[in-house]
Write a protein that holds these residues in place. Structure first.
Motif, PDB file in Angstrom:
ATOM      1  N   GLU A  56       1.073  -1.046   0.251  1.00 52.40           N
ATOM      2  CA  GLU A  56       0.095  -0.027   0.063  1.00 52.40           C
ATOM      3  C   GLU A  56       0.994   1.249  -0.119  1.00 52.40           C
ATOM      4  OE1 GLU A  56      -3.547  -0.038   1.860  1.00 52.40           O
ATOM      5  OE2 GLU A  56      -3.833  -0.947  -0.247  1.00 52.40           O
ATOM      6  N   ARG A  57       1.630   1.470   0.424  1.00 52.02           N
ATOM      7  CA  ARG A  57       2.723   2.420   0.609  1.00 52.02           C
ATOM      8  C   ARG A  57       3.213   2.040  -0.471  1.00 52.02           C
ATOM      9  NH1 ARG A  57       4.268  -0.103   5.941  1.00 52.02           N
ATOM     10  NH2 ARG A  57       3.361   1.406   7.524  1.00 52.02           N
ATOM     11  N   ALA A  58       3.744   1.235  -0.756  1.00 46.65           N
ATOM     12  CA  ALA A  58       4.900   1.943  -2.768  1.00 46.65           C
ATOM     13  C   ALA A  58       3.675   2.232  -3.845  1.00 46.65           C
ATOM     14  CB  ALA A  58       4.951   0.209  -2.593  1.00 46.65           C
ATOM     15  N   ARG A  71       2.235  -7.533  -5.933  1.00 51.79           N
ATOM     16  CA  ARG A  71       2.422  -8.135  -3.586  1.00 51.79           C
ATOM     17  C   ARG A  71       1.231  -7.042  -3.623  1.00 51.79           C
ATOM     18  NH1 ARG A  71       8.699  -6.077  -5.200  1.00 51.79           N
ATOM     19  NH2 ARG A  71       8.857  -7.642  -6.192  1.00 51.79           N
ATOM     20  N   ARG A  72       0.222  -6.596  -3.718  1.00 58.14           N
ATOM     21  CA  ARG A  72      -0.896  -6.072  -2.965  1.00 58.14           C
ATOM     22  C   ARG A  72      -1.926  -6.970  -3.143  1.00 58.14           C
ATOM     23  NH1 ARG A  72      -6.229  -3.295  -3.402  1.00 58.14           N
ATOM     24  NH2 ARG A  72      -6.088  -2.048  -0.853  1.00 58.14           N
ATOM     25  N   ALA A  73      -1.935  -7.508  -3.971  1.00 61.17           N
ATOM     26  CA  ALA A  73      -2.794  -9.140  -4.358  1.00 61.17           C
ATOM     27  C   ALA A  73      -2.711  -9.666  -4.154  1.00 61.17           C
ATOM     28  CB  ALA A  73      -2.982  -9.055  -6.132  1.00 61.17           C
ATOM     29  N   LYS A  74      -1.342  -9.992  -3.934  1.00 55.53           N
ATOM     30  CA  LYS A  74      -0.966 -11.747  -3.235  1.00 55.53           C
ATOM     31  C   LYS A  74      -1.326 -11.271  -1.472  1.00 55.53           C
ATOM     32  CE  LYS A  74       2.506 -13.158  -6.243  1.00 55.53           C
ATOM     33  NZ  LYS A  74       4.431 -12.948  -6.183  1.00 55.53           N
ATOM     34  N   ALA A  75      -0.940 -10.731  -1.085  1.00 57.87           N
ATOM     35  CA  ALA A  75      -1.074 -10.416  -0.087  1.00 57.87           C
ATOM     36  C   ALA A  75      -2.836 -10.225   0.718  1.00 57.87           C
ATOM     37  CB  ALA A  75      -0.415  -9.203   1.452  1.00 57.87           C
ATOM     38  N   TYR A  82     -10.871 -10.579  -0.815  1.00 56.52           N
ATOM     39  CA  TYR A  82     -10.505 -11.178  -1.757  1.00 56.52           C
ATOM     40  C   TYR A  82     -10.354  -9.842  -3.278  1.00 56.52           C
ATOM     41  CZ  TYR A  82     -10.367 -15.155   0.003  1.00 56.52           C
ATOM     42  OH  TYR A  82      -9.901 -16.453   0.892  1.00 56.52           O
ATOM     43  N   GLU A  83     -11.956  -8.995  -2.901  1.00 58.93           N
ATOM     44  CA  GLU A  83     -12.369  -7.616  -3.689  1.00 58.93           C
ATOM     45  C   GLU A  83     -10.897  -7.052  -4.130  1.00 58.93           C
ATOM     46  OE1 GLU A  83     -16.080  -5.699  -3.032  1.00 58.93           O
ATOM     47  OE2 GLU A  83     -17.028  -7.763  -2.662  1.00 58.93           O
ATOM     48  N   GLU A  84      -9.972  -6.929  -2.839  1.00 59.61           N
ATOM     49  CA  GLU A  84      -9.374  -5.907  -3.032  1.00 59.61           C
ATOM     50  C   GLU A  84      -8.051  -6.510  -3.977  1.00 59.61           C
ATOM     51  OE1 GLU A  84      -8.621  -3.475   0.779  1.00 59.61           O
ATOM     52  OE2 GLU A  84      -9.763  -5.162   2.076  1.00 59.61           O
ATOM     53  N   ALA A  85      -7.407  -8.203  -3.359  1.00 59.58           N
ATOM     54  CA  ALA A  85      -6.640  -8.359  -4.423  1.00 59.58           C
ATOM     55  C   ALA A  85      -7.391  -8.624  -6.273  1.00 59.58           C
ATOM     56  CB  ALA A  85      -7.147 -10.209  -3.750  1.00 59.58           C
ATOM     57  N   ALA A  86      -8.443  -8.565  -5.807  1.00 60.48           N
ATOM     58  CA  ALA A  86      -8.797  -8.350  -7.177  1.00 60.48           C
ATOM     59  C   ALA A  86      -8.511  -7.422  -8.054  1.00 60.48           C
ATOM     60  CB  ALA A  86     -10.365  -8.911  -7.537  1.00 60.48           C
ATOM     61  N   THR A  87      -9.005  -6.144  -7.610  1.00 59.93           N
ATOM     62  CA  THR A  87      -8.352  -5.041  -7.660  1.00 59.93           C
ATOM     63  C   THR A  87      -7.455  -4.329  -7.502  1.00 59.93           C
ATOM     64  OG1 THR A  87     -10.535  -4.409  -6.233  1.00 59.93           O
ATOM     65  CG2 THR A  87      -8.956  -2.151  -6.959  1.00 59.93           C
ATOM     66  N   SER A  88      -6.451  -4.833  -7.390  1.00 65.00           N
ATOM     67  CA  SER A  88      -5.032  -4.971  -6.916  1.00 65.00           C
ATOM     68  C   SER A  88      -4.549  -5.784  -8.701  1.00 65.00           C
ATOM     69  CB  SER A  88      -4.297  -5.521  -6.027  1.00 65.00           C
ATOM     70  OG  SER A  88      -4.134  -4.524  -5.228  1.00 65.00           O
ATOM     71  N   LEU A  89      -5.257  -6.916  -8.624  1.00 63.11           N
ATOM     72  CA  LEU A  89      -4.519  -7.409  -9.652  1.00 63.11           C
ATOM     73  C   LEU A  89      -4.834  -7.075 -10.833  1.00 63.11           C
ATOM     74  CD1 LEU A  89      -2.987 -10.468 -10.487  1.00 63.11           C
ATOM     75  CD2 LEU A  89      -4.921 -11.468 -10.697  1.00 63.11           C
ATOM     76  N   SER A  90      -6.362  -6.470 -11.155  1.00 65.17           N
ATOM     77  CA  SER A  90      -6.374  -5.952 -12.227  1.00 65.17           C
ATOM     78  C   SER A  90      -5.357  -4.600 -12.992  1.00 65.17           C
ATOM     79  CB  SER A  90      -8.450  -5.317 -12.031  1.00 65.17           C
ATOM     80  OG  SER A  90      -8.389  -4.540 -13.215  1.00 65.17           O
ATOM     81  N   ALA A  91      -5.415  -3.541 -11.967  1.00 69.55           N
ATOM     82  CA  ALA A  91      -4.368  -2.461 -11.140  1.00 69.55           C
ATOM     83  C   ALA A  91      -2.996  -3.045 -12.236  1.00 69.55           C
ATOM     84  CB  ALA A  91      -4.390  -1.945 -10.323  1.00 69.55           C
ATOM     85  N   ALA A  92      -2.656  -4.310 -11.698  1.00 69.81           N
ATOM     86  CA  ALA A  92      -1.250  -4.625 -12.063  1.00 69.81           C
ATOM     87  C   ALA A  92      -1.384  -5.406 -13.560  1.00 69.81           C
ATOM     88  CB  ALA A  92      -0.682  -6.013 -10.741  1.00 69.81           C
ATOM     89  N   SER A  93      -2.307  -5.257 -14.152  1.00 73.62           N
ATOM     90  CA  SER A  93      -1.900  -6.328 -15.527  1.00 73.62           C
ATOM     91  C   SER A  93      -2.517  -5.165 -16.415  1.00 73.62           C
ATOM     92  CB  SER A  93      -2.948  -7.825 -15.150  1.00 73.62           C
ATOM     93  OG  SER A  93      -4.553  -7.203 -15.531  1.00 73.62           O
ATOM     94  N   SER A  94      -3.131  -3.445 -15.546  1.00 77.56           N
ATOM     95  CA  SER A  94      -3.193  -3.308 -16.843  1.00 77.56           C
ATOM     96  C   SER A  94      -1.966  -1.647 -17.357  1.00 77.56           C
ATOM     97  CB  SER A  94      -4.726  -2.276 -16.436  1.00 77.56           C
ATOM     98  OG  SER A  94      -3.956  -1.485 -15.305  1.00 77.56           O
TER      99      SER A  94
END
Length: 94
Positions: A56-58, A71-75, A82-94
């Motif tokens: 989150e800090r990064a 890394r946020r998605a994995k954590a 799970y919703e936060e994981a999906a959001t982070s994963l989406s941000a990482a792949s965009s």
């Protein structure tokens, strides 16, 4: 590339320097890398809350950091957010 040298004995001087760097956001990219890498280290040790917080800090310092989002998605997934994981994963792949 710059080197970091701390005087004194033990780890205390190095910790003091790191605290000073972390409090200074003008070193944005380097601090982001530190938080992101520390998040990965925490993930590997099973410290998922710490990993989430560092990711989150990064992200706060570098919102476009794919690694920080991943890394946020994995954590988040590891602690059942799970919703936060999906959001982070989406941000990482965009």
């Amino acid at each position: 590339m710059q080197a970091l040298l701390a005087g004194g004995s033990g780890i205390t001087p190095m910790i003091q320097i790191l605290h000073a760097c972390l409090g200074n956001t003008s070193e944005g990219a380097r601090v982001t890398l530190l938080y992101s890498n520390r998040a990965e280290s925490a993930l590997r040790r099973g410290r998922f809350k710490a990993a989430f917080d560092d990711a989150e800090r990064a992200i706060a310092l570098a919102p476009a950091s794919d690694k920080a989002h991943a890394r946020r998605a994995k954590a988040a997934r590891a602690v059942g957010r799970y919703e936060e994981a999906a959001t982070s994963l989406s941000a990482a792949s965009s």
